[in-house]
Structure formats: C-alpha cells, structure tokens
Design an enzyme around this catalytic site. Structure first.
Site, PDB file in Angstrom:
ATOM      1  N   ARG A   9       0.915  -1.122   0.047  1.00  0.00           N
ATOM      2  CA  ARG A   9      -0.117   0.042  -0.254  1.00  0.00           C
ATOM      3  C   ARG A   9       0.930   1.137  -0.009  1.00  0.00           C
ATOM      4  O   ARG A   9       1.177   2.039   0.996  1.00  0.00           O
ATOM      5  CB  ARG A   9      -0.923   0.042   1.227  1.00  0.00           C
ATOM      6  CG  ARG A   9      -2.143  -1.073   1.069  1.00  0.00           C
ATOM      7  CD  ARG A   9      -2.690  -1.309   2.387  1.00  0.00           C
ATOM      8  NE  ARG A   9      -1.844  -2.226   3.130  1.00  0.00           N
ATOM      9  CZ  ARG A   9      -2.205  -2.494   4.524  1.00  0.00           C
ATOM     10  NH1 ARG A   9      -3.345  -2.325   5.001  1.00  0.00           N
ATOM     11  NH2 ARG A   9      -1.444  -3.376   5.299  1.00  0.00           N
ATOM     12  N   ASP A  61       2.551   4.850  -0.238  1.00  0.00           N
ATOM     13  CA  ASP A  61       2.293   6.134   0.430  1.00  0.00           C
ATOM     14  C   ASP A  61       2.074   7.221  -0.689  1.00  0.00           C
ATOM     15  O   ASP A  61       2.645   6.888  -1.738  1.00  0.00           O
ATOM     16  CB  ASP A  61       3.110   6.554   1.298  1.00  0.00           C
ATOM     17  CG  ASP A  61       3.020   5.806   2.663  1.00  0.00           C
ATOM     18  OD1 ASP A  61       1.958   5.640   3.020  1.00  0.00           O
ATOM     19  OD2 ASP A  61       4.065   5.303   3.236  1.00  0.00           O
ATOM     20  N   TYR A 113      12.081  -2.798  -2.821  1.00  0.00           N
ATOM     21  CA  TYR A 113      11.998  -1.237  -3.133  1.00  0.00           C
ATOM     22  C   TYR A 113      13.074  -0.740  -3.660  1.00  0.00           C
ATOM     23  O   TYR A 113      14.216  -1.178  -3.265  1.00  0.00           O
ATOM     24  CB  TYR A 113      11.361  -0.590  -1.918  1.00  0.00           C
ATOM     25  CG  TYR A 113      10.030  -0.913  -1.732  1.00  0.00           C
ATOM     26  CD1 TYR A 113       8.847   0.019  -2.048  1.00  0.00           C
ATOM     27  CD2 TYR A 113       9.548  -1.823  -0.934  1.00  0.00           C
ATOM     28  CE1 TYR A 113       7.560  -0.023  -1.783  1.00  0.00           C
ATOM     29  CE2 TYR A 113       8.144  -1.854  -0.510  1.00  0.00           C
ATOM     30  CZ  TYR A 113       7.046  -1.104  -1.155  1.00  0.00           C
ATOM     31  OH  TYR A 113       5.920  -1.106  -0.649  1.00  0.00           O
ATOM     32  N   ARG A 158      12.028   4.585   3.817  1.00  0.00           N
ATOM     33  CA  ARG A 158      12.373   6.184   3.684  1.00  0.00           C
ATOM     34  C   ARG A 158      12.939   6.670   5.124  1.00  0.00           C
ATOM     35  O   ARG A 158      14.061   7.380   4.940  1.00  0.00           O
ATOM     36  CB  ARG A 158      11.212   7.254   3.479  1.00  0.00           C
ATOM     37  CG  ARG A 158      10.743   6.778   2.203  1.00  0.00           C
ATOM     38  CD  ARG A 158       9.283   7.322   1.858  1.00  0.00           C
ATOM     39  NE  ARG A 158       8.999   8.475   2.137  1.00  0.00           N
ATOM     40  CZ  ARG A 158       7.871   9.135   2.425  1.00  0.00           C
ATOM     41  NH1 ARG A 158       6.751   8.303   2.108  1.00  0.00           N
ATOM     42  NH2 ARG A 158       7.513  10.547   2.650  1.00  0.00           N
TER      43      ARG A 158
END
Lengths: 243, 243
Positions: free
Chosen positions: B49, B51, B109, B196
C-alpha cells in the site's frame, strides 16, 4: 563581461528554446532571471535552439553581463531565480569573443524509445512508446547510411530557411538496455526536425514501411514528402556540445 | 473469477494507493476502471500500500470480477480505461484463493538519490537531490546493520497500528552509477515509512549527524525521535513482489 553556462532542462512545459511572444520558452525564462541579476535586458545565445518539448542535459548558453561575477556565484544566483525544471550545471567567465552557437564544433543528441507492448509510466515524459518488434541489427545497419556529409532536405521542414541543407553526421550509436533503445547522434549541426525525422525514417525502415527502397535513396531524393512526421519531441535530449 | 495484475505507476499526482474520500488514489482510479468493466463495484488488493508520491514498476494487485476474461483482453481493456500514468504490465486469471497482499513473500523497493551540487531536472520527479559528499563504503557498511530480523519501531510512525514491528530485511544493495545512487531493499514486508526512514538514517550517519553512535544502536533504541523525517516519497519505487 562574457559568460558561458551549461544548462539542463525538462522541456515538457516549454515551447522550446527560442523567445516567442506570449509563450513560455527557456530563453524567455532564462533572460528574465539574467535581467533580474544584471538590472538590464540580457540576450542569451544557445548552442542548440531546441524545439518545443525537447529536453537538455548539456545545452551551452553564452551572454554578456555588465556585472563581473565569478562562476560559482553566478551559478547559485541563477539557480535561485530559475524554476526547478531549468538548472545551471556549470558557469564561468569566458573570453570576450566566445559565442555558444557560432563557436560550437559538434553536438550530441539522444533519442529514446521504450520498446514494449505497454509503456512504462515513469519514462512517459522522456521516451517514445514503441510497441513493435525491433530488428536491432537492421536499425544499426540502416543508420550507417545517415552518417557522413549529405544534403538532408528530405529530413527537415519545407520552409527551413538555411543557406544550405548539407550537414555532417559524424556518428550514430544505437543501443538497447532492457526495453530502452537509445539513439545517439553526433554532428556539426542539425537542421530543424532533422534528428526526429531520421528516427522516424529508421523506424519506418525497420517496420518495412519506408516509401523508398533504402535510407540512402531517401537521402538522395531530397523529397520531404517521402517520410512521415518527425518522431515526438519528448524522446529527444541535447546531451553535449563541443567547442 | 479471481485476477492478478502487475501495475506500474507514476505516483507524483496521487495520494498513494489506499482509497481516501475526496482524494485521487491509485486504488480509487483502478477501482473505477474495474467497475466500468464489470458493471459492479470491485475491491482491489495491492501487495504494497504505497504512500502518497511513491511510484511502482512492479506492484501486484488482485481482485474478483463476475465476468470471465483472458489476461490479454483484460490488460487491453484496463489500459484503455486508465490514465497514462497508471499502466497494467501483466494480467492473468489466478487460483481462487490468491490474494496479492497476504500471499506476498517478499518485496523489493528502490530508493534513488541524485548526488551532485545541482539537481538534474530530468530526474526531479524520481530521485532525491543529495548535494553532499558520499562515503559509499561507509553507506554500504552501515546498511549491513539493517539487514536481518529486527524490531523497526525507530523507523516507523508512532501511531503505526500493526501487531508487531518486527520485520525481516533480507537484503540491501547500494550502488553508484554516475551521479545516481540507488538503494535496493528486499524484505518480507515493511512498516509504514520504514524504507524512507532507513534511507534518512543511512544518510545522517554518512554526514556524521546520527544522534546515536551507530545504526545498530538506533535500531535497539526503538525510539522514533532519534532519527529525522523520512526521506521524500518521490525517490521511492516498488520494483518487485515475489510469491
């Protein structure tokens, strides 16, 4: 004082380099920032007058300022006054007779195709979606016909007002990395739409759709009606100018 | 019928994956296209999901349709109804019990930094501008502390409502290509903002600004206040989901 800067820009939201009344162009936005700095109108000359939607990673621009500034100060002052999609990468004071356009010896442009059934949305601003089969060997072989000194009338706009349409293409490199095909064109200068029309011709030949028997014949024809519309601007980036 | 698609999207203009009233989200836009196709509301489940502002090149999504369609037809129909910044790359009918989120075994990622004094405007949507010196060896060495099974409380939001904050990071690869630094993170799943915030911690350590003596100590602290705000969303892309 005479200055030389190297410029990178995302051309998506601009009507090209050249000043045009009522349009947002790179030259207009840069001139605005320079005028703010110098307190008087400044004319900026670019090595390549890129068309609407064309990008740059290594555009070279020269201009005169009444103020004397070192390169680093000019770079920071200009980037502070320019939008994020135009960046000054290098900046220096140069000899009084340097002119970014007339002194340029060679320019290198890159054209990118994204070769897959479905477009990659992260490349949509910078590459042409090309969903057809590619014969890379043929693409490279065909590109050899374009290298050399030729009359490129078949590859430019009819109303193109230059004294001569003879240009020298000194090198073309075509490479594949995954789904990305890159065409790199180096030459002493290019006519308007020349690179994008060369890409169009190479791609037409690859799909068996060229109206002439070969690219060589297309060049010799000097007939603009024998090849389709230039490949879209968004795939094209001015990479490097040599002096 | 149960379907699985692979999705790529440019997250710049979206408020993330998850449906939110009055916001443009990937889930909302995709559900709209699916409803148009099936004539009834469709709930789509994503592996990650993502951001607001995060991109995807390999998001996996599953959903049920009342209609039976082959993969190629579904792909074309969906791409015809989706905006250009969301593209379906693959599509197939799958076993009835397949669920894109709960069945995902690992996700990869990518985070991109552009490491130069001046930002490249052609990468401005997809990379963080990082104008400071980079000690690549130290970055790689520090990243080793993050690999393994840890309680990542220090790297997520305080209000993060998951039963456990223990996650397994199975691999981190950091590479430089020219001015571009890429961080690749693989794991069984990640907490909200975890990647992040890991990037932020690595970069703080590289600049000698980490509040703890090491990344290992930061993990052990389980104290979210010891590291700065997550690195910006635009540098992050969901690359791959494995089942």
């Amino acid at each position: 004082m005479n200055y030389r800067i190297t410029l990178a820009y995302d051309g998506t939201d601009y009507s090209g380099w050249q000043f045009q009344l009522g349009r947002r162009t790179i030259q207009a936005v840069l001139s605005g920032a320079l005028e703010k700095l110098d307190g008087a109108p400044v004319t900026a000359y670019a090595a390549g007058r890129t068309d609407a939607g064309v990008h740059a990673e290594g555009q070279v621009v020269s201009f005169r300022l009444t103020r004397e500034m070192d390169g680093a100060t000019l770079l920071r002052a200009l980037n502070g006054n320019l939008p994020q999609d135009i960046r000054v990468l290098e900046s220096s004071q140069v000899a009084d007779d340097f002119h970014a356009r007339t002194d340029a010896k060679s320019k290198t442009y890159l054209y990118q195709l994204y070769n897959s059934e479905v477009m990659n949305p992260l490349l949509a601003r910078y590459a042409l979606h090309y969903p057809y089969d590619v014969d890379l060997d043929r693409l490279i072989e065909d590109s050899h016909s374009l290298v050399g000194t030729h009359d490129f009338t078949a590859f430019t706009v009819a109303e193109c007002e230059t004294r001569t349409r003879v240009r020298s293409v000194t090198g073309i490199k075509i490479e594949r990395a995954g789904n990305i095909l890159t065409f790199s064109f180096t030459g002493d200068g290019f006519l308007r739409y020349q690179i994008r029309t060369m890409v169009e011709a190479l791609v037409e030949a690859n799909r068996g759709r060229l109206k002439t028997r070969s690219i060589a014949e297309l060049i010799l024809s000097r007939d603009r009606s024998l090849v389709g519309a230039p490949a879209p601007a968004k795939g094209l980036t001015l990479m490097k100018v040599e002096y």
